[in-house]
Design a protein around this motif. Structure first.
Motif, mmCIF file in Angstrom:
data_model
loop_
_atom_site.group_PDB
_atom_site.id
_atom_site.type_symbol
_atom_site.label_atom_id
_atom_site.label_comp_id
_atom_site.label_asym_id
_atom_site.label_seq_id
_atom_site.Cartn_x
_atom_site.Cartn_y
_atom_site.Cartn_z
ATOM 1 N N GLY A 64 -17.713 -2.167 -27.458
ATOM 2 C CA GLY A 64 -16.757 -0.860 -26.130
ATOM 3 C C GLY A 64 -15.313 -0.814 -26.786
ATOM 4 N N TRP A 65 -14.393 -1.500 -26.965
ATOM 5 C CA TRP A 65 -13.180 -1.737 -27.361
ATOM 6 C C TRP A 65 -12.829 -0.102 -27.043
ATOM 7 C CZ3 TRP A 65 -10.174 -5.101 -24.696
ATOM 8 C CH2 TRP A 65 -11.255 -6.734 -25.262
ATOM 9 N N VAL A 66 -12.245 0.793 -25.969
ATOM 10 C CA VAL A 66 -11.202 2.026 -26.359
ATOM 11 C C VAL A 66 -9.716 2.032 -26.170
ATOM 12 C CG1 VAL A 66 -12.190 4.186 -25.207
ATOM 13 C CG2 VAL A 66 -13.536 2.542 -25.172
ATOM 14 N N TRP A 67 -8.965 2.025 -27.595
ATOM 15 C CA TRP A 67 -7.813 1.782 -27.577
ATOM 16 C C TRP A 67 -7.660 2.564 -28.435
ATOM 17 C CZ3 TRP A 67 -6.125 -1.265 -31.763
ATOM 18 C CH2 TRP A 67 -7.049 -2.194 -31.067
ATOM 19 N N ASN A 68 -5.940 3.257 -29.041
ATOM 20 C CA ASN A 68 -5.282 3.532 -30.283
ATOM 21 C C ASN A 68 -4.633 2.096 -30.764
ATOM 22 O OD1 ASN A 68 -7.063 5.958 -30.016
ATOM 23 N ND2 ASN A 68 -5.720 7.404 -28.990
ATOM 24 N N GLN A 69 -3.905 2.652 -31.604
ATOM 25 C CA GLN A 69 -2.601 1.765 -32.263
ATOM 26 C C GLN A 69 -1.482 2.112 -31.197
ATOM 27 O OE1 GLN A 69 -1.230 3.122 -35.706
ATOM 28 N NE2 GLN A 69 -0.803 0.778 -36.439
ATOM 29 N N MET A 70 -0.555 0.903 -30.701
ATOM 30 C CA MET A 70 -0.203 0.806 -29.966
ATOM 31 C C MET A 70 1.268 0.996 -30.676
ATOM 32 S SD MET A 70 -1.769 -2.176 -27.211
ATOM 33 C CE MET A 70 -3.424 -1.867 -26.870
ATOM 34 N N PHE A 71 2.215 1.499 -29.989
ATOM 35 C CA PHE A 71 3.633 1.383 -30.247
ATOM 36 C C PHE A 71 3.934 0.857 -28.924
ATOM 37 C CE2 PHE A 71 1.629 4.274 -33.303
ATOM 38 C CZ PHE A 71 1.523 4.252 -34.313
ATOM 39 N N VAL A 72 5.535 0.602 -29.334
ATOM 40 C CA VAL A 72 6.904 -0.305 -28.495
ATOM 41 C C VAL A 72 7.610 0.775 -29.320
ATOM 42 C CG1 VAL A 72 7.123 -2.144 -29.385
ATOM 43 C CG2 VAL A 72 8.092 -1.856 -26.947
ATOM 44 N N LEU A 73 9.090 1.189 -28.275
ATOM 45 C CA LEU A 73 9.459 1.069 -28.841
ATOM 46 C C LEU A 73 11.136 0.484 -28.079
ATOM 47 C CD1 LEU A 73 11.759 4.458 -29.393
ATOM 48 C CD2 LEU A 73 12.210 4.590 -26.580
ATOM 49 N N GLU A 74 11.423 0.337 -29.557
ATOM 50 C CA GLU A 74 12.927 -1.039 -30.138
ATOM 51 C C GLU A 74 14.111 -0.581 -29.288
ATOM 52 O OE1 GLU A 74 14.775 -1.407 -33.514
ATOM 53 O OE2 GLU A 74 15.090 0.342 -34.434
ATOM 54 N N GLU A 75 14.626 -1.887 -29.117
ATOM 55 C CA GLU A 75 15.724 -1.650 -28.141
ATOM 56 C C GLU A 75 15.493 -1.411 -26.768
ATOM 57 O OE1 GLU A 75 18.815 -3.164 -29.167
ATOM 58 O OE2 GLU A 75 17.833 -3.518 -31.712
ATOM 59 N N PHE A 76 14.614 -1.171 -25.720
ATOM 60 C CA PHE A 76 14.647 -0.363 -24.902
ATOM 61 C C PHE A 76 14.881 -1.341 -23.445
ATOM 62 C CE2 PHE A 76 12.366 -0.593 -20.228
ATOM 63 C CZ PHE A 76 12.156 0.933 -20.961
ATOM 64 N N SER A 103 -4.284 -13.041 -27.880
ATOM 65 C CA SER A 103 -3.644 -13.671 -28.152
ATOM 66 C C SER A 103 -3.273 -13.498 -30.017
ATOM 67 C CB SER A 103 -4.768 -15.488 -28.780
ATOM 68 O OG SER A 103 -6.039 -14.636 -29.291
ATOM 69 N N GLY A 104 -2.688 -14.467 -30.706
ATOM 70 C CA GLY A 104 -1.677 -13.728 -31.766
ATOM 71 C C GLY A 104 -0.257 -13.710 -31.430
ATOM 72 N N GLU A 105 0.471 -12.951 -32.456
ATOM 73 C CA GLU A 105 2.275 -13.152 -32.492
ATOM 74 C C GLU A 105 2.420 -12.322 -31.717
ATOM 75 O OE1 GLU A 105 2.417 -11.940 -36.996
ATOM 76 O OE2 GLU A 105 2.498 -10.140 -36.295
ATOM 77 N N GLY A 106 4.119 -13.680 -31.018
ATOM 78 C CA GLY A 106 4.459 -13.208 -29.822
ATOM 79 C C GLY A 106 3.526 -12.707 -27.611
ATOM 80 N N ALA A 107 1.525 -13.416 -28.059
ATOM 81 C CA ALA A 107 1.521 -13.330 -27.109
ATOM 82 C C ALA A 107 1.835 -14.625 -26.082
ATOM 83 C CB ALA A 107 -0.146 -13.617 -27.648
ATOM 84 N N GLY A 108 2.383 -13.967 -24.817
ATOM 85 C CA GLY A 108 2.088 -14.862 -23.959
ATOM 86 C C GLY A 108 3.786 -14.864 -23.995
ATOM 87 N N ALA A 132 8.864 -5.245 -37.795
ATOM 88 C CA ALA A 132 8.322 -4.365 -37.949
ATOM 89 C C ALA A 132 7.224 -4.313 -36.782
ATOM 90 C CB ALA A 132 8.782 -3.428 -38.757
ATOM 91 N N GLU A 133 6.152 -5.225 -36.806
ATOM 92 C CA GLU A 133 4.743 -5.003 -36.093
ATOM 93 C C GLU A 133 4.855 -6.604 -35.735
ATOM 94 O OE1 GLU A 133 2.050 -5.151 -40.402
ATOM 95 O OE2 GLU A 133 2.939 -2.552 -39.017
ATOM 96 N N TYR A 134 4.111 -6.225 -34.636
ATOM 97 C CA TYR A 134 3.124 -7.615 -34.704
ATOM 98 C C TYR A 134 1.743 -7.442 -34.221
ATOM 99 C CZ TYR A 134 7.685 -8.450 -32.502
ATOM 100 O OH TYR A 134 9.273 -8.832 -32.900
ATOM 101 N N THR A 135 0.932 -8.724 -34.455
ATOM 102 C CA THR A 135 -0.236 -8.432 -34.959
ATOM 103 C C THR A 135 -1.267 -9.174 -34.221
ATOM 104 O OG1 THR A 135 -0.749 -8.414 -37.273
ATOM 105 C CG2 THR A 135 -2.645 -9.361 -36.587
ATOM 106 N N PHE A 155 -5.220 -6.172 -33.282
ATOM 107 C CA PHE A 155 -5.462 -4.422 -33.240
ATOM 108 C C PHE A 155 -3.623 -5.123 -33.823
ATOM 109 C CE2 PHE A 155 -4.993 -7.211 -29.214
ATOM 110 C CZ PHE A 155 -3.264 -6.598 -28.132
ATOM 111 N N ILE A 156 -2.850 -4.675 -33.999
ATOM 112 C CA ILE A 156 -1.394 -3.752 -34.332
ATOM 113 C C ILE A 156 -0.530 -3.669 -33.501
ATOM 114 C CG2 ILE A 156 0.351 -3.295 -35.940
ATOM 115 C CD1 ILE A 156 -1.819 -3.359 -38.043
#
Length: 754
Positions: A64-76, A103-108, A132-135, A155-156
């Motif tokens: 039951g994952w409830v989420w959309n594709q996530m974005f993060v603003l660069e240079e924040f 877990s995955g790219e950049g986790a932790g 540009a993106e992390y999995t 998720f990305i």
């Protein structure tokens, strides 16, 4: 600067507002979607209430994952970590002890998750241009035993771009060229800028080009960045190089966009749009008349504002040189016109020249101005008078004289004059280096050449002398002329035989046979050619042996009248012949032909011309006779050698065995008994004086040879030698006491010296 800060602040607030709207939408939709899914699938409480005791409904548990594709603003760069998004599962009903694992790219490191709420935060400042993106992977586990309650799901998280990179011209600065006088709109070059921002998101990478410096000469297309000519009639001769500054701005050129610039150096290339132009309209030169052909008389130059091949010109004389006295060539280094003499100048003949010279471009292209690519100038030449040497009327004189001409005969005349206006007198001389034998003289005043010595055409047909002419006023002014004197032939040489003929007459020849063909030569050289007349001397006209026959080609044949010529009778005949030429007066000479009588074979081959050779048999050559004679001599030598060897053949004297032959020398001190002792002499005793048995007669020697006379005291017997007496006597000097023992054997008795 304040405007730029306001634009950046507005962009930041818009980005934050977009993130907030996204997060709120996700959070508000979660309960609804969770409730819907719970109704459809049935939760644990609903199942328990609908079933009776002892019954259990088995059903597949859904994630039951409830989420959309996530974005993060660069240079924040906020003070707290930025919330990227929130993860939620249907298992999270509030009474269950669960936790979220990332877990995955950049986790932790880059991203962190709240284990209880599922909120994901960015812990570091991100740069989309770096990544540009992390999995990542998210999973729900039991908080007590860390057992996974659901399988992990990927998720990305995409880094949302902001306009933080200005455009850059990687290949700049640029250099370009375009022909001068190009039309407006002519492309010059194209520049290219790149932007590291995201080209598919917003206008961060949308570039617009503009020109900051270089107007009004050039323009640039805002979209393609093509630089073009913007001004008509750009002249290289006025300005050759331009510096153009091009700007590229992102955000579609709107306010708040970033920009970058580059420089373009534009060079105008030359076209042939300028004609040559003489620096002066009139050139004046003074040329001495003694200037030699090919020397430079002056220089002119037509300047051309163009460069390279477009500035090269050629020069021509178009007027004023009817006699062809001058020529003009182009100096390839300086582009000057060099005026040179083509013919000698003569002050007395023509003193001034007015020439019209034209300069023309080599590459004559249509000019925008439509003007001609040539220019003209006037060249005035003044001939300067100089003191010139005398000038002969001819460069070479050809004279003729007969070889019998008397001394002081005038052969010819040479003339020279002073070309100067003053007209100095001229004196003539012969260069004696060309007349070493002084065969000619010349009159110093009038140039008449006379004969000083008699000439002989047969010795020298031509005489080449040099005559000099000198001014009386200035002896340094000297001219020279060649004089060729031809000696004409006269008939002063008699003809003679062409060769020393060796005429041979075969004694077995037939009457009328040709003994010899005779020709003649003459040292003279008549114009009509030679013709010789041959005849016998008067006293030989009626000779009984020979006659002559004219062959009609300046030769005669000597013929025999009979066939009774014999060497024993006469072996040599002399035939005098008179040869006369056809000169005026005619010349003749008497030449004697010697004829030998020889023996010949039947084929006419000469064998021998000696008189004693006639006793030899006919047909036997001298070589064969010599061979026969050599054979006879060889046989005689063999016979003599054989007889000599026979006479020298050795025979044994006393001892047949060669080993027993030896010489004995016996000395006697007592006197003998004279004749009786000599009669009773025993040769055997001499052979063996120490014999015990006394005298033993030899059986191999005749009895009459057994005894030798008694030898006187002090005489020595030299034994016997088998030699000829004369030879033995000469070798040993035996004069007395010799006696022949056997054939060809002797004893020699020598008397000792007193």
């Amino acid at each position: 600067m304040p405007v730029r800060s306001k634009e950046m602040l507005m962009d930041l607030w818009m980005s934050l507002l977009l993130v907030w709207i996204t997060c709120v939408s996700s959070a508000s939709m979660t309960p609804i979607i969770g409730q819907s899914r719970s109704t459809q699938t049935g939760g644990p409480a609903a199942v328990a209430s609908g079933l009776g005791e002892g019954q259990r409904l088995l059903s597949r548990a859904k994630r039951g994952w409830v989420w959309n594709q996530m974005f993060v603003l660069e240079e924040f760069s906020g003070r707290d970590p930025i919330l990227v998004g929130r993860l939620h599962t249907d298992l999270d009903v509030g009474n269950k002890n669960i936790k979220y694992v990332l877990s995955g790219e950049g986790a932790g490191t880059i991203f962190a998750i709240n284990e209880l709420t599922g909120d994901i935060h960015a812990m570091k400042r991100l740069d989309r241009e770096e990544k540009a993106e992390y999995t990542l992977k998210a999973q729900v586990v039991d908080a007590d035993n860390n057992e996974p309650l659901e399988p992990p799901s990927e998720f990305i998280i995409k880094v949302q771009d902001i306009n933080d990179n200005p455009p850059q011209f990687i290949e700049g600065p640029y250099h370009a060229s375009v022909p001068e006088m190009s039309a407006v709109g002519t492309p010059v070059t194209r520049v290219t800028a790149t932007d590291a921002d995201d080209p598919v998101y917003g206008n961060s990478a949308k570039l617009v080009y503009s020109i900051l410096d270089g107007q009004p000469y050039f323009s640039v297309d805002p979209n393609t960045a093509t630089i073009k000519i913007a001004l008509h009639g750009m002249d290289r001769e006025m300005r050759e190089e331009y510096l153009v500054v091009i700007q590229a701005k992102d955000m579609g050129g709107h306010m708040g966009g970033l920009s970058g610039t580059t420089t373009v150096t534009v060079t105008l290339t030359d076209i042939n749009d300028n004609p040559p132009k003489f620096s002066k309209s009139l050139y004046e030169f003074v040329i001495p008349e003694d200037r030699t052909v090919g020397e430079v008389g002056g220089r002119v130059k037509a300047n051309d504002r163009d460069i390279g091949e477009n500035a090269k010109s050629t020069y021509n004389i178009i007027e004023g040189d009817d006699q062809g006295s001058f020529e003009i060539i182009t100096d390839t280094q300086t582009q000057e016109g060099i005026l040179r003499l083509k013919k000698p100048l003569d002050y007395e003949n023509k003193r001034t020249f007015t020439l019209k010279v034209e300069a023309t471009n080599i590459r004559a292209e249509p000019s925008p101005s439509g003007g001609p690519f040539k220019d003209t100038a006037t060249v005035k030449i003044t001939v300067e008078d100089t003191d010139e040497p005398p000038v002969f009327s001819k460069p070479m004189y050809l004279l003729e004289v007969k070889e019998n001409a008397p001394i002081n005969t005038v052969i010819g005349t040479v003339t020279a004059r002073d070309p100067d206006a003053s007209g100095s007198l001229v004196r003539y001389f012969i260069d004696r280096h060309t007349d070493l034998e002084r065969q000619f003289n010349i009159n110093v005043d009038d140039g008449k050449i006379t004969l000083a010595k008699a000439l002989d055409r047969e010795t020298d047909t031509w005489h080449n002398i040099t005559v000099t002419a000198t001014e009386v006023r200035n002896h340094s002014q000297i001219s020279r002329a060649n004089v060729a004197i031809r000696v004409m032939d006269i008939n002063d040489n008699a003809p003679e035989f062409a060769d020393e003929y060796d005429a041979v007459l075969c004694e077995n020849g037939k009457p009328g046979q040709v003994v010899q063909i005779v020709s003649a030569v003459d040292k003279d050289d008549p114009i009509q050619g030679h013709y010789f007349d041959y005849r016998l001397v008067p006293e030989m006209l009626n000779n009984p042996n020979f006659t002559i026959k004219n062959n009609q080609d300046n030769t005669i044949s000597i013929l025999a009248k009979h066939d009774t010529f014999r060497r024993q009778k006469q072996k040599l005949y002399y035939l005098p012949i008179i040869v006369t030429d056809n000169g005026n007066p005619p010349m003749s000479s008497t030449n004697t032909l010697t004829i030998r009588v020889c023996g010949c074979s039947k084929e006419g081959i000469v064998g021998s011309c000696n008189a004693e050779a006639s006793v030899l048999p006919i047909g036997l050559s001298m070589g064969a006779l010599i061979a026969i004679l050599a054979c006879i001599i060889l046989l005689l030598v063999i016979v003599v050698l054989f007889v000599t060897l026979r006479r020298h053949k050795n025979e044994p004297l006393i001892i047949k065995d060669d080993e027993d032959v030896r010489e004995n020398i016996i000395r006697y001190d007592d006197e003998g008994g004279g004749e009786e002792d000599t009669e009773a002499f025993d040769i055997a005793t001499l052979q063996n004086p120490d014999g015990i048995n006394g005298y033993l007669p030899r059986k191999d020697i005749k009895p009459d040879l057994q005894f030798m006379p008694r030898l006187p005291n002090d005489w020595i017997l030299l034994g016997s030698l088998k030699l000829e007496w004369t030879t033995f006597s000469m070798i040993h000097g035996c004069q007395a006491g010799l006696r022949k023992l056997q054939r060809d054997s002797y004893c020699c008795l020598l008397k000792p010296p007193s």
